[in-house]
Design an enzyme around this catalytic site. Structure first.
Site, PDB file in Angstrom:
ATOM      1  N   CYS A  81      42.553  54.616  37.649  1.00 27.41           N
ATOM      2  CA  CYS A  81      43.531  55.220  36.742  1.00 27.41           C
ATOM      3  C   CYS A  81      42.857  56.322  35.906  1.00 27.41           C
ATOM      4  CB  CYS A  81      44.176  54.149  35.878  1.00 27.41           C
ATOM      5  SG  CYS A  81      45.678  54.727  35.034  1.00 27.41           S
ATOM      6  N   LYS A 370      35.696  32.254  31.035  1.00 29.12           N
ATOM      7  CA  LYS A 370      36.103  30.863  30.804  1.00 29.12           C
ATOM      8  C   LYS A 370      36.129  30.038  32.093  1.00 29.12           C
ATOM      9  CE  LYS A 370      37.788  27.791  27.829  1.00 29.12           C
ATOM     10  NZ  LYS A 370      37.275  27.521  26.474  1.00 29.12           N
TER      11      LYS A 370
END
Length: 514
Positions: A81, A370
């Site tokens: 992008c 995590k």
């Protein structure tokens, strides 16, 4: 570690997802600010470089731009992008504001083949992608060719095979680009030639050895909460340094129902790790009295936590190191470029400890996300019931009581939250949900209970699904379930007369409620 990829962050909300997808392919990578200095870039020795998206426009004079050394390092480069636009302008191309901007789902026409697409997309095909841009490339640098287009973008994907430079105007890292993860794996493995041998087993061995080397003959004090992060850190350090580790559990008075007793039983009975338990509820609640700003709450909780640890360390005979479960997202946010990802998690001491503590931080899982910490826990043989536990914020229930915190409000919230989680478990939905919790809203409503009017709190319920904890969608409970939960809470929790369910989807950093 020889194979690693460098991700330069231009401020995108989803930069961390790029790292997650690349690591899923078995390749280690790190995120650094786009203006990483050239000496640091050379020391990093990446096998490839990724330029992330970002909110800026290359048509602005002050737009962030990559160093020229990125393109002279002799390694593959992938621009995503804004990163693609930045690469094009740096190498002689041109960018202008798009007449038709693209935000959200779009369809890509594949017009040519390239190594980035190999085995994933074929020339002549049409693929769904996720766009988020207001500018477009109107002129390619020398050596590039278009490999995909959309109705609004003539250069939606580009390739320079000779230099192994690629650009995509869409976001392959998000789930809304169905084959995006395969494209990033292609870049890491096929284009960059990384071996894909980064595993949790290898990380475990390296982390234990690193902890031993850092600590030497010193003593470590480790704060544990019973959550995944601190438990994995404690078990890792116990294996690394044995009795040199002292674990301390601080009951802040901001925990869930029965949590203090559960943590003490977990460490003393299951892991056989010595534990010092400190009841500091009065100190924490005293510091929070009258405080309404969520960031100020975090700061005061963090400061109180450090003070409690100082006393605990002295009482335990002193310590040279303080261990904590800092994760990679905390590290990234502490050095992020300006933008939505730039909020520092002040309850983590990512920037170091106060000098008065005279201790050095030990952060053995600071390189992990995590779900990677959970995978590491499995390497240590920790039970799934603990590894699958929903995340719980460091500041505890204090940020789930918007406005001023008081013991009475915490007691009300604790019971409502326990009922909610019990019903989720009873319905067999706990493992399908990434995080669920109750919030005690700072408003009261008039209701009728029995034959009497009530003026009590409103409880909000939140449950989200998430792959990585970066973005989240609400869990679509059926109305019968929500009705049953609401009925129980209103009937069993004095102080609540109304229950609402949050059905918003949240961008990065806003899964918690503040």
């Amino acid at each position: 570690m020889t194979d690693r990829i460098l991700i330069l962050d231009f401020g995108s909300q989803v930069t961390q997802l790029i790292a997650r997808r690349i690591r899923e392919s078995g390749v280690y990578c790190e995120i650094h600010p786009y203006d990483m200095d050239d000496a640091a870039l050379e020391r990093f020795q990446p096998r490839a470089i990724v330029l992330s998206g970002g909110p800026a426009s290359l048509t602005a004079r002050a737009a962030p731009r990559p160093s020229a050394n990125v393109f002279s390092a002799g390694v593959p480069v992938l621009g995503i992008c804004y990163g693609m636009q930045a690469m094009c302008t740096a190498l002689g191309g041109a960018v202008e504001p798009a007449e038709h901007r693209e935000f959200g789902r779009a369809y890509l026409d594949i017009v040519d083949s390239c190594a980035l697409f190999e085995g994933v997309w074929q020339s002549g095909g049409r693929e769904q992608v996720w766009m988020s841009h207001g500018d477009r490339v109107i002129g390619l640098p020398e050596g590039f060719r278009p490999v995909a287009v959309t109705d609004a973008a003539p250069f939606a994907a580009i390739a320079d095979e000779a230099r192994r430079f690629y650009g995509v105007l869409f976001h392959p890292e998000v789930m809304h680009t169905p084959h995006g993860a395969a494209l990033l794996a292609n870049f890491a493995r096929r284009v960059a030639g990384c071996a894909g041998d980064w595993t949790m087993a290898a990380f475990r061995a390296r982390a234990i050895e690193a902890a031993r080397a850092q600590v030497g003959g010193g003593r470590v004090i480790c704060g544990v909460s019973g959550g995944v992060d601190s438990t994995v850190v404690a078990v890792l350090l116990h294996q690394a340094i044995g009795d040199q580790l002292v674990c301390v559990f601080v009951d802040s008075g901001l925990l869930r129902l029965g949590e203090a007793a559960e943590v003490e039983a977990l460490f003393r009975d299951h892991y056989n790790i010595p534990l010092v338990a400190v009841d500091a509820a009065e100190a924490f609640l005293g510091q929070l009295e009258g405080v309404t700003d969520p960031e100020e709450k975090r700061k005061r909780i963090g400061a109180t936590f450090i003070e409690v640890f100082e006393r605990a360390a002295r009482d335990a005979g002193g310590a040279d190191f303080l261990a904590q479960g800092t994760l990679y997202p905390d590290v990234i946010e502490s050095v992020s470029v300006a933008g939505p990802s730039a909020v520092i998690k002040s309850h983590h001491n990512v920037g170091g400890l106060p000098e008065r503590m005279n201790m050095t931080l030990v952060e053995p899982v600071r390189e992990l996300f995590k779900d990677e910490v959970r995978a590491l826990g499995r390497e240590f043989g920790l039970p799934e019931v603990m590894l699958g536990r929903h995340p719980f914020p460091g500041p505890g229930l204090a940020i789930r009581v918007p406005g001023a915190v008081a013991a009475e409000k915490l007691d009300i919230l604790r019971l409502a939250d326990a009922i909610y989680l019990e019903e989720i478990r009873n319905a067999g939905l706990y493992d399908a949900i990434w995080q669920a919790f109750a919030v005690l809203l700072p408003v009261k409503t008039v209701g009728v209970m029995g034959d009497a009017r009530s003026y009590d709190h409103v409880c909000a319920l939140r449950a989200v699904t998430s792959v990585d904890g970066m973005t989240a969608d609400f869990y679509p409970f059926d109305m019968a379930f929500l009705g049953q939960v609401a009925n129980r809470i209103v009937n069993e929790v004095r102080g609540i007369n109304r229950v609402v369910y949050d059905v918003t989807s949240k961008p990065p950093g806003t899964i918690e409620w503040e």
